[in-house]
Design a protein around this motif. Structure first.
Motif, short mmCIF file in Angstrom:
data_model
loop_
_atom_site.label_atom_id
_atom_site.label_comp_id
_atom_site.label_asym_id
_atom_site.label_seq_id
_atom_site.Cartn_x
_atom_site.Cartn_y
_atom_site.Cartn_z
N ILE A 58 0.72 10.26 12.03
CA ILE A 58 -0.34 9.47 13.00
C ILE A 58 -0.74 8.27 12.26
O ILE A 58 -0.85 7.32 12.80
N ARG A 59 -1.16 8.25 11.10
CA ARG A 59 -1.75 7.04 10.31
C ARG A 59 -0.68 5.95 10.19
O ARG A 59 -0.73 4.92 10.22
N GLY A 60 0.65 6.47 10.15
CA GLY A 60 1.74 5.52 10.04
C GLY A 60 2.06 4.78 11.25
O GLY A 60 2.19 3.63 11.24
N CYS A 61 1.78 5.49 12.39
CA CYS A 61 2.00 4.71 13.70
C CYS A 61 0.76 3.79 13.92
O CYS A 61 0.96 2.63 14.33
N VAL A 62 -0.30 4.15 13.45
CA VAL A 62 -1.44 3.31 13.77
C VAL A 62 -1.48 2.13 12.81
O VAL A 62 -1.58 0.86 13.13
N ASN A 63 -1.08 2.41 11.69
CA ASN A 63 -0.75 1.32 10.71
C ASN A 63 0.31 0.23 10.90
O ASN A 63 -0.08 -1.14 10.78
N PHE A 64 1.41 0.86 11.58
CA PHE A 64 2.41 -0.17 11.75
C PHE A 64 1.90 -0.91 13.14
O PHE A 64 2.25 -2.24 12.93
N PHE A 65 1.39 -0.71 14.21
CA PHE A 65 0.94 -1.51 15.28
C PHE A 65 -0.54 -2.20 14.66
O PHE A 65 -0.50 -3.55 15.44
N PRO A 264 7.58 6.07 17.41
CA PRO A 264 6.35 6.12 16.92
C PRO A 264 6.52 7.36 15.71
O PRO A 264 5.80 7.19 14.60
N VAL A 265 7.58 8.52 16.06
CA VAL A 265 7.81 9.40 14.97
C VAL A 265 8.46 8.57 13.79
O VAL A 265 8.26 8.90 12.69
N VAL A 266 9.55 7.91 14.11
CA VAL A 266 10.31 7.13 13.03
C VAL A 266 9.08 6.27 12.18
O VAL A 266 9.53 6.36 10.95
N ALA A 267 8.34 5.62 12.89
CA ALA A 267 7.41 4.66 12.10
C ALA A 267 6.45 5.37 11.22
O ALA A 267 6.23 5.16 10.07
N GLY A 268 5.82 6.60 11.78
CA GLY A 268 5.04 7.56 11.08
C GLY A 268 5.77 8.04 9.92
O GLY A 268 5.17 8.18 8.81
N PHE A 269 7.03 8.76 10.01
CA PHE A 269 7.67 9.20 8.65
C PHE A 269 8.12 8.24 7.84
O PHE A 269 8.01 8.46 6.48
N SER A 270 8.52 7.16 8.16
CA SER A 270 9.09 5.78 7.48
C SER A 270 7.56 5.57 6.65
O SER A 270 7.69 5.10 5.37
N TYR A 271 6.34 5.52 7.08
CA TYR A 271 5.17 5.08 6.45
C TYR A 271 4.99 6.17 5.24
O TYR A 271 4.71 5.61 4.36
N GLU A 272 5.04 7.48 5.71
CA GLU A 272 4.89 8.40 4.70
C GLU A 272 5.93 8.30 3.65
O GLU A 272 5.54 8.51 2.33
N MET A 273 7.07 7.89 3.86
CA MET A 273 8.18 7.78 2.78
C MET A 273 7.89 6.58 1.60
O MET A 273 7.87 6.53 0.66
N ILE A 274 7.18 5.38 2.43
CA ILE A 274 6.88 4.14 1.75
C ILE A 274 5.66 4.48 0.82
O ILE A 274 5.23 3.91 -0.14
N LYS A 275 4.84 5.38 1.21
CA LYS A 275 3.60 5.77 0.49
C LYS A 275 4.17 6.78 -0.89
O LYS A 275 3.34 6.49 -1.91
N ILE A 276 5.07 7.55 -0.50
CA ILE A 276 5.72 8.35 -1.55
C ILE A 276 6.30 7.36 -2.72
O ILE A 276 6.13 7.30 -3.97
N ALA A 277 6.91 6.56 -2.25
CA ALA A 277 7.78 5.34 -3.04
C ALA A 277 6.65 4.71 -3.85
O ALA A 277 7.16 4.18 -4.97
N GLY A 278 5.75 4.43 -3.14
CA GLY A 278 4.70 3.46 -4.04
C GLY A 278 4.04 4.13 -5.16
O GLY A 278 3.33 3.64 -6.05
N LYS A 279 4.05 5.79 -4.99
CA LYS A 279 3.08 6.25 -6.08
C LYS A 279 4.10 6.94 -6.91
O LYS A 279 3.71 7.01 -8.37
N ALA A 280 5.23 7.67 -6.48
CA ALA A 280 5.92 8.28 -7.52
C ALA A 280 6.64 7.53 -8.67
O ALA A 280 7.22 6.24 -8.42
#
Length: 328
Positions: A58-65, A264-280
């Motif tokens: 959800i946060r990914g969709c909100v952040n994207f828009f 919206p699902v694509v944007a949400g999953f993509s945001y979670e992946m970029i968060k993981i990439a930023g931390k890992a």
């Protein structure tokens, strides 16, 4: 050596400037034609959203828009300082009519119209066009007696993915060759280097910023590439909508419709992946972020000192007093 601090502060290059968005404030710094730096700072209310809007996906969709809205506002602000020689400011009849009808709301209308137009163009270019091209290729193959190939899920997902990536990479390459965009890409590099300097725990000075890389794993360019990949994977799981039960037009419309609904699902999953990439920090995740960093060779350029000064000014305005509040 200072401790590494991964920040949630992100930015965007605009016309002759940089926009930075922190946990509480958004700042857009512009280098005006006279050489001075103009900086606009606003409260952004990022931390005031309710718990539901902070849920994964959800946060990914909100952040994207919300990023589209904030980014468009920053671009419009920067455009106010563009110095076009020899151009007289004459208001057309249409502009006068809009001003009379909308008054102070005209800016908001223009912003949201610009966002709607850009979203529609992006959807048409990167979602609908690849789907239509894939179906066209499938139709040609079916006429050649290769129905088993054209109707297979592997063919549909692979072909659509190849067409989508080809359009995306061609678009990025052509844009990177535009003279006016090259300066924006220099400011993009200044934005990345400034954020990297802050994350390294160093003082934000021109000399310190210059030492850092212009490539950053949480860049919007990397996010767009991840969106491409995630959409290919998710769309590959969808029904084929082909065969005797559907006509060619029905198949095309169903494929396009399902892809639009899942954006919206694509944007949400993509945001979670970029968060993981930023931390890992493990090698597997780092390897997955490499293509995004390579692509930044097109969308960023090395900035000069004056451009770095603008990025520093913008960044300085949004850094919170409590460093824990901007952690990624």
């Amino acid at each position: 050596m200072a401790e590494k601090h991964i920040t949630s502060i992100g930015g965007q290059a605009v016309i002759e400037g940089v926009m930075m968005r922190g946990p509480f404030k958004t700042a857009t710094a512009i280098r005006k034609p006279d050489g001075e730096i103009e900086c606009k700072v606003e409260e952004n209310g990022t931390k005031k959203s309710n718990w539901f809007l902070k849920l994964p996906i959800i946060r990914g969709c909100v952040n994207f828009f919300s990023s589209l809205v904030v980014g468009t506002k920053a671009l419009m602000f920067s455009a106010e300082f563009v110095d076009i020689e020899g151009e007289e400011e004459t208001e057309s009849k249409f502009e006068k009519w809009l001003e009379d009808k909308l008054g102070d709301k005209i800016k908001d209308v223009v912003i949201y119209f610009s966002i709607a137009l850009s979203v529609c163009l992006s959807i048409g270019l990167f979602i609908l066009l690849p789907t239509a091209v894939t179906q066209g290729i499938g139709w040609i193959l079916s006429k050649l007696g290769l129905e088993n190939v054209s109707d297979s899920a592997a063919f549909i997902s692979t072909t659509e993915g190849i067409v989508k990536m080809a359009i995306f990479l061609t678009y990025m390459f052509l844009v990177s060759k535009m003279e006016d965009i090259k300066r924006v890409f220099e400011y993009h590099g200044a934005e990345h280097k400034t954020i990297a300097c802050f994350e390294a725990g160093e003082e934000l000075t021109v000399e310190n910023v210059k030492k850092h890389s212009r490539f950053h794993p949480r860049c919007g360019t990397s996010f767009l590439l991840i969106v491409m990949v995630v959409s290919i994977i998710i769309f590959a799981l969808l029904p084929k909508f082909s065969g005797d039960n559907y006509s060619a037009i029905q198949t095309l419309l169903l494929r396009m419709g399902t892809r639009l609904l899942l954006l919206p699902v694509v944007a949400g999953f993509s945001y979670e992946m970029i968060k993981i990439a930023g931390k890992a920090k493990n090698k597997a995740v780092c390897a997955l972020t490499k293509p995004g960093l390579w692509l930044q060779r097109l969308t960023t350029r090395e900035p000069n000192d004056a451009q770095i000064e603008v990025a520093i000014r913008s960044m300085s305005e949004v850094i919170p007093e409590d460093r824990e509040t901007d952690k990624w």
